[in-house]
Design a protein around this motif. Structure first.
Motif: not given
Length: 574
Positions: A107-132
């Motif tokens: 949870x954040x304090x902004x009027x916004x939502x977003x997602x990130x993913x800690x990928x590997x091998x320059x984004x070719x392999x998936x990683x842990x995901x976060x929803x803000x």
């Protein structure tokens, strides 16, 4: 474009920035070599010096670009054990969008939502995901609208948009931060040169000479020269990456409409745009109103108090207007999101899917007819949170700075009164300073004593002498006669009004009353509002021929014995 091709393009774009830096440094080295071979001694030294001066910003830019990272927002992670309803909703939406659920919700304090993913091998392999997820979204959206927002963000996972976030965001952050560093350095040089020239001009005036025209722009010429290639590349980089970003946003909108419903998705965009403006207003006028004097609202109310504004009866008309009047559709080639108006238009043009805003029939009403009843009237998505007060309080601990967390907490009425009182004191200070500059002295301390002296000066025909000491614009300083009075009158009126209100607050116990539907009003202890009466009484007091009778009548019970005006002072005391 597939994931591999996008990864390759991101790498090529990153390499282009370094190539530009190498080429620019190569030109400088070539100039040094040429100077060594053909230039005389003094000229060679000058070339070396210029090369070093020009190379420094390039090297600094490379360093900034290499170390720049996209900063993730501060927020409060919520566990599945602590918020099972929210997690259940997110998991269900992930399943419906055909993607893996995030590993963390923050949870954040902004009027916004977003997602990130800690990928590997320059984004070719998936990683842990976060929803803000911004807490204001849960406060201001219905559950159906929040479903649309979350589905939109999860759609980015399904489209593998987050796979390249590490490269693409790093490149974007690096380009923008590098250009910003160039501009900051240029502004620093210009500011230093301007200070030197202004000091020289003041010295010339003091000695009776005509000062030279101040022109400090040449001081930043070197940085402007070196930043041009980077600016051009930044424009190219952002255009190249953001065209794909806009396509991804529209694709995510379409998927959100399929999952959450056309009407809910379109109304979520409208409501979010209105909520963004309302949240900014709430933070500046309410939540942070007392920051300058070290005050914050009760714990949990910095973010949790937004619902008070959104549900205030006097705010509903303006909120409805914000929903209908979307931000102008002026697309920028550097914006990853298409204009909200365009997105809403495209979603509303989709075929009717039979789903309504709240899951029930609208009795034949159109979307436009239903808009004013959105938000809390249909049930806030805060219902997805357990122990909301504690969550909002914990969010403050995660988001606010240590300095902010150490501020004194007071209830809303006290916060508004003390913050408005402080702003009124500050606004009245120029008039009180001008009053002192006339040589007149109050017999007592406080705003009431100053007001008494000022009214006596006005009756003695010296009001415009006071006005002459108020801060002036260059144009006002050159004016004389009636023009000078017209320039001074607004500041004089505002200052006298603030001084009168301050006197009523200090000497009559008046207080500024909290209102979620409009500006704070000044009330006497018996509940009588006096702010409009003050404005009406001050107006004749600043006329060409001042009439202080209405103002004296208003504050007569508070005024001390008349204070005789002091001797007329030199208009320009040395």
């Amino acid at each position: 474009m597939g994931t591999s091709l996008r990864a390759l393009r991101a790498l090529v774009l990153l390499a282009g920035f370094y190539l530009i830096a190498v080429l620019m440094l190569g030109v400088l080295v070539a100039a040094d070599v040429a100077a060594t071979l053909w230039a005389p001694g003094l000229a060679m030294v000058k070339v070396y010096f210029c090369s070093v001066v020009l190379a420094v910003p390039v090297l600094r830019g490379v360093f900034v670009f290499s170390t720049a990272r996209a900063k993730e927002p501060d927020g409060l992670p919520v566990t599945e054990a602590g918020q099972p309803e929210l997690w259940r909703t997110v998991r269900s939406l992930a399943e419906r969008t055909g993607t893996r659920a995030p590993d963390a919700i923050v949870l954040t304090g902004d009027v916004n939502a977003g997602v990130t993913e800690d990928t590997r091998l320059l984004g070719l392999l998936p990683g842990p995901r976060r929803l803000y997820l911004g807490a204001p979204l849960l406060t201001g959206l219905t559950e159906a609208q929040l479903h649309a927002v979350i589905a939109h963000e999860l759609a980015h996972y399904g489209n593998t948009d987050t796979r390249l976030a590490g490269i693409a965001l790093r490149g974007r952050a690096g380009v923008l931060r590098t250009v910003e560093t160039f501009r900051e350095r240029e502004e620093e040089r210009i500011a230093k040169e301007r200070a030197v020239q202004e000091k020289a001009a003041e010295e010339a005036v003091r000695k009776g000479r005509k000062p030279k025209k101040i022109d400090a722009d040449r001081a930043g010429a070197g940085h402007r020269l070196m930043v041009k290639p980077f600016l051009a590349y930044a424009a190219f980089y952002l255009r190249a990456t953001h065209s794909t970003g806009r396509q991804q946003e529209l694709a995510a909108d379409r998927l959100a409409a399929r999952v959450a419903g056309r009407d809910a998705t379109a109304s979520a965009l409208r409501e979010t745009a209105a909520l963004d403006a309302a949240h900014d207003f709430y933070m500046s006028r309410y939540a942070t109103a007392g920051v300058d004097i070290g005050l914050l609202p009760p714990r949990g109310e910095v973010f949790g108090g937004l619902h008070r504004l959104l549900t205030a009866p006097g705010r509903q008309e303006s909120l409805a207007g914000l929903r209908d009047e979307l931000p102008p559709a002026e697309p920028s080639p550097y914006d990853t999101h298409p204009p909200v108006a365009v997105r809403v238009e495209l979603i509303e043009a989709l075929p009717d899917d039979g789903r309504t805003l709240d899951g029930r029939a609208l009795d034949g009403r159109t979307l436009g007819d239903a808009r004013p009843s959105l938000g809390f009237a249909l049930g806030s998505a805060l219902g997805l949170l357990r122990d909301r007060e504690r969550v909002m309080a914990d969010l403050e601990g995660a988001v606010l700075t240590p300095k902010a967390r150490a501020m004194t907490r007071v209830d809303w009425p006290e916060l508004i009164h003390r913050s408005v009182h402080a702003r009124t004191e500050e606004a009245a200070e120029p008039l009180r300073t001008a009053l002192g500059a006339t040589g007149a002295r109050a017999t007592g301390a406080g705003a009431l004593a100053d007001l008494s002296v000022l009214l006596d000066l006005a009756d003695a025909g010296r009001l415009w002498e006071v006005a002459d000491h108020l801060p002036k614009s260059p144009e006002a300083a050159r004016a004389g006669g009636r023009a000078a009075r017209e320039f001074a009158r607004p500041a004089l009126y505002a200052g006298l009004r603030e001084l009168t209100e301050l006197a009523l607050a200090e000497s009559a116990g008046a207080r500024w009353e909290l209102s979620w539907s409009g500006p704070a009003r000044l009330l006497l202890p018996d509940g009588t509002a006096v702010d409009e009466a003050v404005a009406d009484a001050v107006r004749p007091a600043v006329a060409d021929v001042p009439d202080t009778a209405p103002l004296r009548e208003l504050v007569l019970p508070l005024l001390p014995d008349p204070v005789l005006p002091g001797p007329v002072s030199d208009r320009n005391p040395a």
